[in-house]
Design an enzyme around this catalytic site. Structure first.
Site, short mmCIF file in Angstrom:
data_model
loop_
_atom_site.label_atom_id
_atom_site.label_comp_id
_atom_site.label_asym_id
_atom_site.label_seq_id
_atom_site.Cartn_x
_atom_site.Cartn_y
_atom_site.Cartn_z
N CYS A 115 0.85 -1.18 0.00
CA CYS A 115 0.00 0.00 0.00
C CYS A 115 0.90 1.24 0.00
CB CYS A 115 -0.90 -0.01 1.23
SG CYS A 115 -2.00 1.41 1.27
N CYS A 139 -5.15 6.07 -4.37
CA CYS A 139 -4.45 4.78 -4.25
C CYS A 139 -3.02 5.01 -4.71
CB CYS A 139 -5.14 3.72 -5.10
SG CYS A 139 -4.26 2.14 -5.07
#
Ligand SMILES: N[C@@H](CCC[C@H](N)C(=O)O)C(=O)O
Length: 264
Positions: free
Chosen positions: A73, A205
């Site tokens: 991430c 993201c």
């Protein structure tokens, strides 16, 4: 069990961050999912346990909002580094090294609420293949990302279209995050992402943003580095890279939203 947490936002991608360097907390999938659920929990796209590492400054133990461990991430990594800096994991210095999954990442705090994360080289570039009505591309930037270009990003039904592509397991074993991109200048993109593990559109993201910039450069849709990427929150992430794509960074905002204590 009482757990102190910090709610953080990485350009709108939001995370529950917990200092678990003492190894006190072992959360079940259900507990993580409940904490990440909006309205009935704290609410977040993911949960990060900042844990001890033998050789790096810390280990990022990342879970998606569905309660299960996620792949890399990028925004979570930037938030974890800002958190590590705030709690003084390294007494002096702005540079951090952390482990995530099998990989080592380096990052630096570049200013107030700003973190630059050095990414690992991408893998598995796949260009121009059809997924239903969509002409798609794919690259893995630590997480798997499908990409489709559109003319008007605001008009896309990201939830419906993204979810359909995300589940094409015959093309993307394990599923994929799905990014819709609009090229806005030779050095700029806008992006909207349907995130695997959140199972919804998120406001940003990080690994998707890196995938967008690298793929767009490969395809000649942007022509320079760094690339400015406007995410759904309206904030901007910068992606810099060399031609060999083995020196890549993701830079942008990482901030504390609030701190709290939850009783499980
Ligand atoms: N939000 C992330 C990506 C998180 C991982 C992903 N949802 C997955 O497991 O596929 C980012 O900022 O990179």
């Amino acid at each position: 069990m009482k757990i102190d947490f910090t709610k953080m936002s990485g350009a709108g991608n939001d995370f529950i961050v917990i200092d678990n360097r003492q190894g006190l907390f072992s959360l079940t999938h259900e507990q993580v999912r409940a904490m990440c659920t909006r309205r009935t929990g704290i609410g977040a796209d993911g949960l990060i346990l900042v844990e001890a590492s033998g050789t790096a400054d810390f280990r990022m133990n990342y879970h998606n909002a569905d309660g299960f461990p996620g792949s890399m991430c990028g925004n979570g990594g930037r938030c974890a580094v800002y958190f590590a800096w705030l709690i003084g994991i390294r007494p002096a210095g702005l540079r951090y090294a952390f482990d995530a999954g099998p990989d080592r990442y380096e990052a630096e705090v570049t200013g107030e609420e700003a973190v630059k994360l050095h990414m690992r080289p991408p893998s598995d570039f796949r260009e121009r293949f059809q997924v239903g009505a969509w002409n798609c591309h794919f690259v893995n930037t630590g997480s798997p990302h499908a990409i489709a270009y559109v003319n008007d990003l605001d008009k896309i039904d990201v939830f419906t279209e993204g979810r359909a592509i995300r589940h094409r397991e015959e093309l993307f074993p394990g599923g994929a995050n799905v990014n819709f991109l609009e090229v806005t200048a030779p050095d700029a993109l806008s992006i909207r992402t349907f995130e695997r593990g959140v199972e919804d559109e998120t406001l940003a993201c990080g690994t998707g943003t890196v995938a967008a910039a690298l793929m767009s450069y490969r395809l000649g849709k942007v022509t320079t580095s760094p690339v400015r990427v406007t995410v759904r929150s309206g904030e901007t992430l910068m992606v810099g890279f060399n031609d060999a794509m083995d020196d890549i960074y993701l830079e942008g905002p990482a901030r504390v939203v609030y701190r709290g204590t939850i009783t499980l």
